[in-house]
Design a protein around this motif. Structure first.
Motif, short mmCIF file in Angstrom:
data_model
loop_
_atom_site.label_atom_id
_atom_site.label_comp_id
_atom_site.label_asym_id
_atom_site.label_seq_id
_atom_site.Cartn_x
_atom_site.Cartn_y
_atom_site.Cartn_z
N ALA A 153 0.82 -1.22 0.00
CA ALA A 153 0.00 0.00 0.00
C ALA A 153 0.85 1.27 0.00
N PHE A 154 1.82 1.33 -0.93
CA PHE A 154 2.62 2.53 -1.10
C PHE A 154 1.71 3.69 -1.50
N LEU B 127 -0.61 3.78 -4.52
CA LEU B 127 -0.92 2.39 -4.86
C LEU B 127 -1.73 1.76 -3.71
N HIS B 128 -2.25 2.60 -2.85
CA HIS B 128 -2.79 2.13 -1.58
C HIS B 128 -4.30 1.99 -1.54
N SER B 129 -5.00 2.55 -2.54
CA SER B 129 -6.44 2.75 -2.36
C SER B 129 -7.21 1.46 -2.10
N TRP B 130 -6.66 0.32 -2.56
CA TRP B 130 -7.40 -0.94 -2.37
C TRP B 130 -7.59 -1.27 -0.90
N VAL B 131 -6.68 -0.80 -0.03
CA VAL B 131 -6.81 -1.14 1.40
C VAL B 131 -8.07 -0.50 1.97
N GLN B 132 -8.19 0.81 1.79
CA GLN B 132 -9.35 1.51 2.35
C GLN B 132 -10.63 1.18 1.59
N ASP B 133 -10.46 0.76 0.34
CA ASP B 133 -11.62 0.45 -0.48
C ASP B 133 -12.22 -0.90 -0.08
N ALA B 134 -11.37 -1.91 0.00
CA ALA B 134 -11.89 -3.28 0.12
C ALA B 134 -12.02 -3.76 1.56
N TYR B 135 -11.05 -3.43 2.42
CA TYR B 135 -11.07 -4.01 3.77
C TYR B 135 -12.38 -3.73 4.50
N PRO B 136 -12.88 -2.48 4.48
CA PRO B 136 -14.11 -2.24 5.24
C PRO B 136 -15.36 -2.87 4.62
N GLU B 137 -15.24 -3.44 3.41
CA GLU B 137 -16.43 -4.05 2.79
C GLU B 137 -16.50 -5.55 3.08
N LYS C 54 1.49 -7.24 5.60
CA LYS C 54 2.65 -7.64 6.40
C LYS C 54 3.54 -8.61 5.62
N LEU C 55 2.93 -9.38 4.71
CA LEU C 55 3.73 -10.22 3.83
C LEU C 55 4.61 -9.32 2.96
N ALA C 56 4.03 -8.21 2.50
CA ALA C 56 4.82 -7.27 1.68
C ALA C 56 5.94 -6.66 2.51
N VAL C 57 5.65 -6.35 3.78
CA VAL C 57 6.70 -5.81 4.67
C VAL C 57 7.84 -6.83 4.78
N TYR C 58 7.45 -8.10 4.95
CA TYR C 58 8.46 -9.15 5.03
C TYR C 58 9.28 -9.20 3.75
N ALA C 59 8.59 -9.11 2.61
CA ALA C 59 9.29 -9.20 1.32
C ALA C 59 10.29 -8.05 1.17
N PHE C 60 9.89 -6.85 1.61
CA PHE C 60 10.82 -5.72 1.56
C PHE C 60 12.01 -5.96 2.49
N ALA C 61 11.73 -6.45 3.71
CA ALA C 61 12.81 -6.68 4.66
C ALA C 61 13.78 -7.72 4.10
N PHE D 191 -7.05 3.24 7.32
CA PHE D 191 -6.12 4.36 7.12
C PHE D 191 -4.96 4.26 8.11
N SER D 192 -5.27 3.96 9.36
CA SER D 192 -4.18 3.91 10.35
C SER D 192 -3.29 2.70 10.09
N LEU D 193 -3.85 1.65 9.52
CA LEU D 193 -3.02 0.49 9.12
C LEU D 193 -1.97 0.95 8.11
N ASN D 194 -2.44 1.76 7.15
CA ASN D 194 -1.55 2.29 6.12
C ASN D 194 -0.42 3.11 6.75
N SER D 195 -0.79 3.91 7.73
CA SER D 195 0.18 4.76 8.41
C SER D 195 1.20 3.89 9.17
N GLN D 196 0.71 2.84 9.81
CA GLN D 196 1.60 1.94 10.55
C GLN D 196 2.60 1.24 9.63
N LEU D 197 2.13 0.89 8.42
CA LEU D 197 3.04 0.26 7.46
C LEU D 197 4.19 1.19 7.15
N GLY D 198 3.90 2.50 7.15
CA GLY D 198 4.94 3.49 6.89
C GLY D 198 6.09 3.38 7.88
N PHE D 199 5.76 3.16 9.17
CA PHE D 199 6.81 3.00 10.19
C PHE D 199 7.73 1.84 9.81
#
Lengths: 565, 88
Positions: free
Chosen positions: A197-198, A201-211, A226-233, A269-277
């Motif tokens: 969710a860079f 490229l992030h809109s799918w998170v806020q779009d789909a998760y709450p539905e 978090k899989l993507a976070v792992y892949a980056f790490a 939205f806050s999930l997205n922000s946390q991914l930033g950390f």
């Protein structure tokens, strides 16, 4: 077969496929038993285990358990177990099966040692997770799930293209550290970026998760990003470009979360922000920073899951999670309120919670690497996160103006899952050494220093003071039913208009071509008709003798040519 | 979706303005205490800004206000009706 050869990811996938056809009671046992067994298998597998499979002459590392993969595989299994407990009260075959396959795919991807195995599991997470959104059964959910699928499959296609180019360039399929530069690595980077969710490229998170369904959203929040976070790490640790990207990710969702009305969307939205950390930490790339990213992901899955569970419980009981329609629920759902508050103080990083002991690592890494402004940003963004997920969600759902809803407390299974997640948040805060012990690198320092604790408390207390001042004076932006525009607006409005315009143009061209073809065809038909009429030169019956004469001339010509040439 | 409604007590602890005032005063006291403790406790801080008494507190308070005001200002730009995407 020994425990060292069993892949907990495959175990979950198989169990999910079996669960999809089982009747309710055995299915319930299986959804709990499979992740529990998976945890036992993982704990029994020694770190350093690699299991390979040779396909078409290519050795694929289908299982690689090292210091980085281990904490992710473990937390994915724990999340799957908590989600299964949370879902016990519901009867939803698709959700149970797809949820387990989804979790299994994420675990398999975390344990993948080569890029082909990664790609297969990567796509499987996309395919399995879309059922969690579809299972909600609404028209909105259907449309959101299709948009979600486009993003997810898009990520998979880019990943595959990247892997192929990377393989041609380097001859290696190893899923290890890469340097950004070649076309292959850029494609892989962007594929990871979509799932992480860079920005833009992030809109799918806020779009789909709450539905998604009540449980589906909890499951979705745990794995894909978090899989993507792992892949980056794994692949891009120390890539400095990730620092500014992460910093943007930390900041911009904060504003949207404040004015968003749907509380599950606020959490997205806050999930997205946390991914930033986590992305900032990976960009810094030091051992301390990678530890910070991994620990944060681990703790985040627990407290974000807990927050989504509490909102799921509210949605289940009240039927809505719109801030404008909620308030005063602490009277009806006191335990859910308590668990939500524990999730909220954890995400805000209060001392003695998991959020504090994990963010301290990243903060320390930023300071040690000389990223002064990033350090300050992290400190204040924690306050920003506090105001969106930490204050807004519990305050407007459970306190605030009483909405008059009088409902039952959440079902027991939901309370058990929330209670376990809440206990884990506090437990990690009290005994950080347990989490630090499974991080990829050794952690030397305790997260608790007097100065660190006081600074954190000051920031949180004064943010809370600002919130209280705003609410007491009626200055907090009133929650109103609304849709917030994001980067997907470009696709959904002008993009859609362009698509429809193109479709209309294509239809018009098609009509024109069809009419012209028809005209040409009928003209040719009448020409043929006219020519073959018995009165015309071609239509006249020809005598047989003339046919025989010309045939003889032709054959003679052939004969002559075949000798002459 | 919701379970049958049960009779519950209508007023809670937070419905009393006196109790809310207690919380408010408690928060003010906590902020004041943290400010005082901070003057002495932050000697171990690494970054210069953390060592200035009151600087972080002010930044947190003002920062929060600014973010909320900015979000409010953003609303006309990004906020639409709930059925905005469903209308076509």
């Amino acid at each position: 077969m020994t425990a060292t050869e069993i892949n907990p990811g495959l175990l979950m996938i198989l169990a999910g496929l079996v669960a999809a056809v089982l009747p309710l009671t055995p299915r319930r046992y299986l959804t709990i038993a499979a992740p529990a067994l998976g945890i036992i298998v993982l704990l029994a597998t020694p770190i350093g285990t690699v299991s390979t499979l040779t396909v078409a002459g290519q050795a694929l590392a289908i299982l690689r358990l090292d210091g980085l993969a281990y904490p992710f595989a473990l937390i994915f299994l724990i999340a799957a177990l908590l989600n299964a407990i949370f879902a016990l009260h519901q009867e939803n075959r698709v959700q149970d099966g797809a949820g387990m396959v989804y979790a299994g795919a994420a675990i398999g991807a975390a344990l993948a040692g080569d890029l082909v195995t990664l790609f297969i599991y990567w796509e499987l997470t996309a395919l399995a997770s879309v059922f969690l959104i579809l299972a909600a059964g609404t028209e909105r959910a259907y449309r959101a799930s299709m948009r979600y699928l486009v993003w997810q499959i898009g990520s998979g296609v880019l990943l595959l293209a990247g892997i192929l180019i990377h393989y041609r360039a380097t001859g290696s399929l190893l899923f290890g550290s890469m340097t950004l530069g070649s076309a292959g690595t850029w494609l892989i980077f962007i594929a990871f970026g979509i799932k992480c969710a860079f920005p833009l490229l992030h809109s799918w998170v806020q779009d789909a998760y709450p539905e998604a369904t009540v449980t589906g959203t909890v499951m979705l929040s745990a794995f894909t990003t978090k899989l993507a976070v792992y892949a980056f790490a794994r692949a891009f640790a120390g890539e400095s470009l990730l620092v500014p990207i992460g910093a943007i990710m930390i900041c911009f969702p904060v504003f949207f979360a404040i004015i968003e009305n749907d509380l599950r969307r606020v959490l997205a939205f806050s999930l997205n922000s946390q991914l930033g950390f986590m992305i900032v930490a990976i960009g810094i790339g030091s051992e301390l920073a990678i530890n910070g990213a991994v620990a944060h992901a681990f703790a985040h899955i627990l407290y974000k899951g807990l927050l989504f569970m509490s909102m799921g419980a509210v949605l289940y009981r009240v039927g809505t999670v719109k801030a404008s329609e909620l308030g005063g629920l602490y009277k009806s759902m006191p335990l859910t309120t308590l668990f939500c508050i524990i999730g909220a103080i954890s995400i805000a990083g209060f001392p003695l919670t998991s959020g504090f002991v994990t963010k301290t690592l990243t903060l320390g890494a930023a300071e040690a690497a000389g990223y002064f402004w990033i350090g300050l940003l992290i400190l204040f963004a924690s306050a920003g996160v506090f105001e969106q997920a930490g204050i807004k969600v519990p305050f407007f759902a459970f306190f605030g103006t009483d909405s008059g809803h009088r409902v039952d407390e959440a079902p027991r299974s939901m309370l058990v899952a929330m209670g376990l997640a809440a206990a884990a948040c506090i437990f990690i805060g009290l005994f950080p050494a347990l989490l630090y012990g499974i991080l990829p690198y050794p952690v030397a320092k305790s997260p608790y220093s007097l100065a660190g604790v006081v600074i954190k408390l000051q920031i949180l207390a004064f943010s809370l003071l600002a919130f209280a001042v705003l609410v007491r004076n009626g200055m907090w932006p009133k929650d109103a039913p609304s849709t917030l525009l994001g980067s997907d607006w470009l696709l959904r409005k002008p993009g859609n208009a362009l698509l429809q315009g193109t479709a209309r143009l294509a239809a018009r061209i098609n009509d024109g071509v069809a009419a012209a073809t028809e005209r040409a065809a009928s003209r040719s038909m009448s020409l043929i008709e006219a020519m073959s009429h018995p009165d015309t030169r071609f239509g006249k019956p020809w005598p047989t003798g003339r046919m025989a004469f010309w045939t003889t001339v032709m054959l003679g010509a052939y004969l002559f040519l075949s000798y002459a040439v | 979706m919701s379970a049958p409604k049960r009779e519950r007590k209508e007023t809670g602890w937070f419905d009393s303005p006196g109790n809310v005032d207690k919380l408010w005063r408690g928060l003010l006291a906590a902020c004041a205490a943290l400010f005082v403790v901070g003057i002495f406790a932050k000697s171990g801080a690494h970054v210069w800004i953390e060592k200035i008494p009151g600087a972080l507190e002010l930044l947190a308070f003002v920062g929060f206000m600014v973010v909320v005001r900015a979000a409010k200002a953003l609303r006309p730009l990004v906020s639409r009706d709930e059925d905005y995407y469903d209308r076509d």
